[in-house]
Write a protein that holds these residues in place. Sequence first.
Motif, PDB file in Angstrom:
ATOM      1  N   LEU A  61      63.655 -66.586  62.207  1.00  0.00           N
ATOM      2  CA  LEU A  61      63.583 -65.129  62.268  1.00  0.00           C
ATOM      3  C   LEU A  61      64.621 -64.522  61.331  1.00  0.00           C
ATOM      4  O   LEU A  61      65.817 -64.772  61.462  1.00  0.00           O
ATOM      5  N   LYS A  62      64.150 -63.740  60.392  1.00  0.00           N
ATOM      6  CA  LYS A  62      65.034 -63.107  59.409  1.00  0.00           C
ATOM      7  C   LYS A  62      65.026 -61.600  59.618  1.00  0.00           C
ATOM      8  O   LYS A  62      64.144 -61.045  60.271  1.00  0.00           O
ATOM      9  N   LEU A  63      66.013 -60.951  59.044  1.00  0.00           N
ATOM     10  CA  LEU A  63      66.120 -59.502  59.157  1.00  0.00           C
ATOM     11  C   LEU A  63      64.908 -58.810  58.537  1.00  0.00           C
ATOM     12  O   LEU A  63      64.418 -57.812  59.069  1.00  0.00           O
ATOM     13  N   THR A  64      64.412 -59.348  57.439  1.00  0.00           N
ATOM     14  CA  THR A  64      63.225 -58.759  56.803  1.00  0.00           C
ATOM     15  C   THR A  64      62.009 -58.873  57.725  1.00  0.00           C
ATOM     16  O   THR A  64      61.149 -57.988  57.715  1.00  0.00           O
ATOM     17  N   ASP A  65      61.945 -59.940  58.530  1.00  0.00           N
ATOM     18  CA  ASP A  65      60.854 -60.073  59.505  1.00  0.00           C
ATOM     19  C   ASP A  65      60.955 -58.971  60.557  1.00  0.00           C
ATOM     20  O   ASP A  65      59.937 -58.389  60.955  1.00  0.00           O
ATOM     21  N   LEU A  66      62.161 -58.695  61.002  1.00  0.00           N
ATOM     22  CA  LEU A  66      62.354 -57.646  62.004  1.00  0.00           C
ATOM     23  C   LEU A  66      61.984 -56.276  61.437  1.00  0.00           C
ATOM     24  O   LEU A  66      61.420 -55.442  62.146  1.00  0.00           O
ATOM     25  N   ILE A  67      62.296 -56.059  60.180  1.00  0.00           N
ATOM     26  CA  ILE A  67      61.932 -54.793  59.539  1.00  0.00           C
ATOM     27  C   ILE A  67      60.415 -54.645  59.534  1.00  0.00           C
ATOM     28  O   ILE A  67      59.882 -53.573  59.827  1.00  0.00           O
ATOM     29  N   THR A  68      59.718 -55.716  59.232  1.00  0.00           N
ATOM     30  CA  THR A  68      58.260 -55.698  59.232  1.00  0.00           C
ATOM     31  C   THR A  68      57.710 -55.461  60.638  1.00  0.00           C
ATOM     32  O   THR A  68      56.754 -54.700  60.827  1.00  0.00           O
ATOM     33  N   ILE A  69      58.311 -56.080  61.621  1.00  0.00           N
ATOM     34  CA  ILE A  69      57.863 -55.947  63.007  1.00  0.00           C
ATOM     35  C   ILE A  69      58.027 -54.507  63.504  1.00  0.00           C
ATOM     36  O   ILE A  69      57.253 -54.038  64.343  1.00  0.00           O
ATOM     37  N   LEU A  70      58.993 -53.794  62.971  1.00  0.00           N
ATOM     38  CA  LEU A  70      59.284 -52.435  63.434  1.00  0.00           C
ATOM     39  C   LEU A  70      58.424 -51.362  62.769  1.00  0.00           C
ATOM     40  O   LEU A  70      58.812 -50.195  62.739  1.00  0.00           O
ATOM     41  N   GLU A  71      57.245 -51.693  62.301  1.00  0.00           N
ATOM     42  CA  GLU A  71      56.379 -50.705  61.652  1.00  0.00           C
ATOM     43  C   GLU A  71      56.051 -49.546  62.586  1.00  0.00           C
ATOM     44  O   GLU A  71      55.946 -48.403  62.149  1.00  0.00           O
ATOM     45  N   ALA A  72      55.904 -49.825  63.855  1.00  0.00           N
ATOM     46  CA  ALA A  72      55.549 -48.784  64.826  1.00  0.00           C
ATOM     47  C   ALA A  72      56.733 -47.882  65.168  1.00  0.00           C
ATOM     48  O   ALA A  72      56.548 -46.844  65.806  1.00  0.00           O
TER      49      ALA A  72
END
Length: 172
Positions: free
Chosen positions: A80-91
């Motif tokens: 899990l990377k920070l960029t993945d979390l950014i993507t997950i937070l689209e909503a």
Amino acid sequence: MASLMENLIDVLEKESSEYEGLLELSQRKTAVIAKNNLTELEKIMDEEQTLVSRISNLDKRREEVTADIANVLNRDVKTLKLTDLITILEARPRERKTLEEVHDRLRTSVRGLQRINEQNMELIKNAMEMVEFAMQLLQSLKTAPETANYNRGAYSAGDTMGVVNRGFDTKQ
């Protein structure tokens, strides 16, 4: 999940601020190294150690929060990377934007720090080469030629003229 993201953002903001402070110290250190001011260099290095200790503590907190987020998301914490979390937070655009900004600040600070550290390393390397050159020059000045006196066996019995080298060995 919202509170975990807020915790992560808070830790990352603090970590980014500490890295920016470390970047400023490294920039000051460049000028101190160039001036060859060892007293000021020692002070800066003490300040750096304090900052590095605080960054290390923040890094541990960040890892803990990231592990909690990975558990909630049912993802592997190692991948899990920070960029993945950014993507997950689209909503959640507000949290996503804040996380992106903190990520960019942190990345910029770390890259600047790497660049300045490489520059400082090169300055220190050059200073060490100059010290070594000066030491060799001093040793060569202390060494005087021998006189050309030979004994019956054709061995040199000459004495050294001038000062005999009694300095310390730089290779030890």
